[in-house]
Design a protein around this motif. Structure first.
Motif, PDB file in Angstrom:
ATOM      1  N   VAL A 146       0.835  -1.208   0.000  1.00 26.01           N
ATOM      2  CA  VAL A 146       0.000   0.000   0.000  1.00 26.01           C
ATOM      3  C   VAL A 146       0.867   1.254   0.000  1.00 26.01           C
ATOM      4  O   VAL A 146       0.618   2.186  -0.769  1.00 26.01           O
ATOM      5  CB  VAL A 146      -0.977  -0.015   1.197  1.00 26.01           C
ATOM      6  CG1 VAL A 146      -1.659   1.333   1.366  1.00 26.01           C
ATOM      7  CG2 VAL A 146      -2.007  -1.126   1.033  1.00 26.01           C
ATOM      8  N   LEU A 147       1.888   1.278   0.830  1.00 26.94           N
ATOM      9  CA  LEU A 147       2.770   2.453   0.875  1.00 26.94           C
ATOM     10  C   LEU A 147       3.447   2.707  -0.469  1.00 26.94           C
ATOM     11  O   LEU A 147       3.542   3.851  -0.914  1.00 26.94           O
ATOM     12  CB  LEU A 147       3.822   2.301   1.972  1.00 26.94           C
ATOM     13  CG  LEU A 147       3.341   2.476   3.394  1.00 26.94           C
ATOM     14  CD1 LEU A 147       4.462   2.156   4.381  1.00 26.94           C
ATOM     15  CD2 LEU A 147       2.834   3.893   3.626  1.00 26.94           C
ATOM     16  N   ILE A 148       3.901   1.656  -1.106  1.00 29.85           N
ATOM     17  CA  ILE A 148       4.591   1.799  -2.393  1.00 29.85           C
ATOM     18  C   ILE A 148       3.674   2.449  -3.421  1.00 29.85           C
ATOM     19  O   ILE A 148       4.050   3.420  -4.078  1.00 29.85           O
ATOM     20  CB  ILE A 148       5.118   0.448  -2.901  1.00 29.85           C
ATOM     21  CG1 ILE A 148       6.250  -0.053  -1.990  1.00 29.85           C
ATOM     22  CG2 ILE A 148       5.596   0.534  -4.344  1.00 29.85           C
ATOM     23  CD1 ILE A 148       6.535  -1.544  -2.136  1.00 29.85           C
ATOM     24  N   VAL A 149       2.457   1.914  -3.569  1.00 31.36           N
ATOM     25  CA  VAL A 149       1.582   2.460  -4.607  1.00 31.36           C
ATOM     26  C   VAL A 149       1.000   3.816  -4.232  1.00 31.36           C
ATOM     27  O   VAL A 149       0.793   4.661  -5.107  1.00 31.36           O
ATOM     28  CB  VAL A 149       0.465   1.463  -5.023  1.00 31.36           C
ATOM     29  CG1 VAL A 149       1.081   0.211  -5.636  1.00 31.36           C
ATOM     30  CG2 VAL A 149      -0.460   1.124  -3.886  1.00 31.36           C
ATOM     31  N   VAL A 150       0.785   4.062  -2.944  1.00 29.68           N
ATOM     32  CA  VAL A 150       0.281   5.377  -2.528  1.00 29.68           C
ATOM     33  C   VAL A 150       1.326   6.458  -2.791  1.00 29.68           C
ATOM     34  O   VAL A 150       1.008   7.544  -3.243  1.00 29.68           O
ATOM     35  CB  VAL A 150      -0.160   5.348  -1.050  1.00 29.68           C
ATOM     36  CG1 VAL A 150      -0.346   6.757  -0.504  1.00 29.68           C
ATOM     37  CG2 VAL A 150      -1.443   4.563  -0.891  1.00 29.68           C
ATOM     38  N   LEU A 151       2.578   6.142  -2.539  1.00 33.69           N
ATOM     39  CA  LEU A 151       3.636   7.118  -2.772  1.00 33.69           C
ATOM     40  C   LEU A 151       3.846   7.425  -4.250  1.00 33.69           C
ATOM     41  O   LEU A 151       4.434   8.440  -4.590  1.00 33.69           O
ATOM     42  CB  LEU A 151       4.941   6.656  -2.127  1.00 33.69           C
ATOM     43  CG  LEU A 151       4.927   6.641  -0.601  1.00 33.69           C
ATOM     44  CD1 LEU A 151       6.218   6.020  -0.059  1.00 33.69           C
ATOM     45  CD2 LEU A 151       4.724   8.037  -0.030  1.00 33.69           C
ATOM     46  N   LEU A 152       3.354   6.570  -5.140  1.00 36.77           N
ATOM     47  CA  LEU A 152       3.492   6.800  -6.582  1.00 36.77           C
ATOM     48  C   LEU A 152       2.391   7.688  -7.149  1.00 36.77           C
ATOM     49  O   LEU A 152       2.481   8.110  -8.298  1.00 36.77           O
ATOM     50  CB  LEU A 152       3.505   5.479  -7.338  1.00 36.77           C
ATOM     51  CG  LEU A 152       4.732   4.606  -7.138  1.00 36.77           C
ATOM     52  CD1 LEU A 152       4.573   3.286  -7.866  1.00 36.77           C
ATOM     53  CD2 LEU A 152       5.976   5.335  -7.601  1.00 36.77           C
ATOM     54  N   ARG A 153       1.351   7.969  -6.386  1.00 38.21           N
ATOM     55  CA  ARG A 153       0.232   8.750  -6.928  1.00 38.21           C
ATOM     56  C   ARG A 153       0.685  10.129  -7.337  1.00 38.21           C
ATOM     57  O   ARG A 153       1.565  10.720  -6.880  1.00 38.21           O
ATOM     58  CB  ARG A 153      -0.913   8.996  -5.994  1.00 38.21           C
ATOM     59  CG  ARG A 153      -1.311   7.990  -5.059  1.00 38.21           C
ATOM     60  CD  ARG A 153      -2.568   8.373  -4.369  1.00 38.21           C
ATOM     61  NE  ARG A 153      -2.206   9.121  -3.164  1.00 38.21           N
ATOM     62  CZ  ARG A 153      -3.066   9.571  -2.309  1.00 38.21           C
ATOM     63  NH1 ARG A 153      -4.318   9.398  -2.525  1.00 38.21           N
ATOM     64  NH2 ARG A 153      -2.716  10.192  -1.242  1.00 38.21           N
TER      65      ARG A 153
END
Length: 153
Positions: A146-153
């Motif tokens: 979740v952190l990985i994809v949230v940080l890519l937004r």
């Protein structure tokens, strides 16, 4: 940044094979990463995140069964490598470097598979049983994805 994200999503795939594609497909579906125009555009389709989420949940249950083989047997290890490379390719495609993303994801999957096995064994030894270590590993995989994809937004 995307190279690191591809490596880290590969680590997640090494911990839990289906958690990484579930997170990546949700990110694509929600528009956090743009895979349109790439061969991986299907990851953003309406049904894809749900399919991968169900597979991830099934994996969480299956991982707790005593009959589940080690993550380092060829079939399990191969699935984690493919998942890591695939998810890394998705993140790479969003930034224009599909092949490099796949390579980073595969490397991350090796790290996650071997490192996760060692960490879980130490955790199981410390707790005196496997279940607490397995649940911690599940949490690390989900929170990390979740952190990985949230940080890519």
């Amino acid at each position: 940044m995307l190279y690191l994200a591809a490596l880290l999503i590969g680590v997640v795939a090494g911990l839990r094979t289906m958690t990484a594609p579930a997170a990546v497909s949700w990110a694509a579906h929600l528009g956090w990463i743009d895979l349109s125009g790439s061969p991986l555009a299907f990851m953003g389709y309406a049904w894809t995140p749900w399919v991968f989420t169900v597979l991830a949940l099934a994996e969480f249950v299956g991982d707790q069964l005593p009959s589940t083989p080690s993550r380092t047997v060829p079939a399990q290890f191969g699935a984690r490598l493919i998942s890591g490379a695939f998810c890394g390719a998705c993140l790479g495609a969003a930034g224009g470097f599909l092949v490099a993303g796949a390579i980073c994801g595969a490397i991350g999957a090796v790290i996650g598979t071997l490192g996760g096995r060692a960490a879980r064994a130490r955790g199981a030894a410390a707790f005196g049983r496997d279940l607490p270590a397995a649940l911690i590993e599940d949490a690390v995989a989900v929170v990390g994805a979740v952190l990985i994809v949230v940080l890519l937004r």
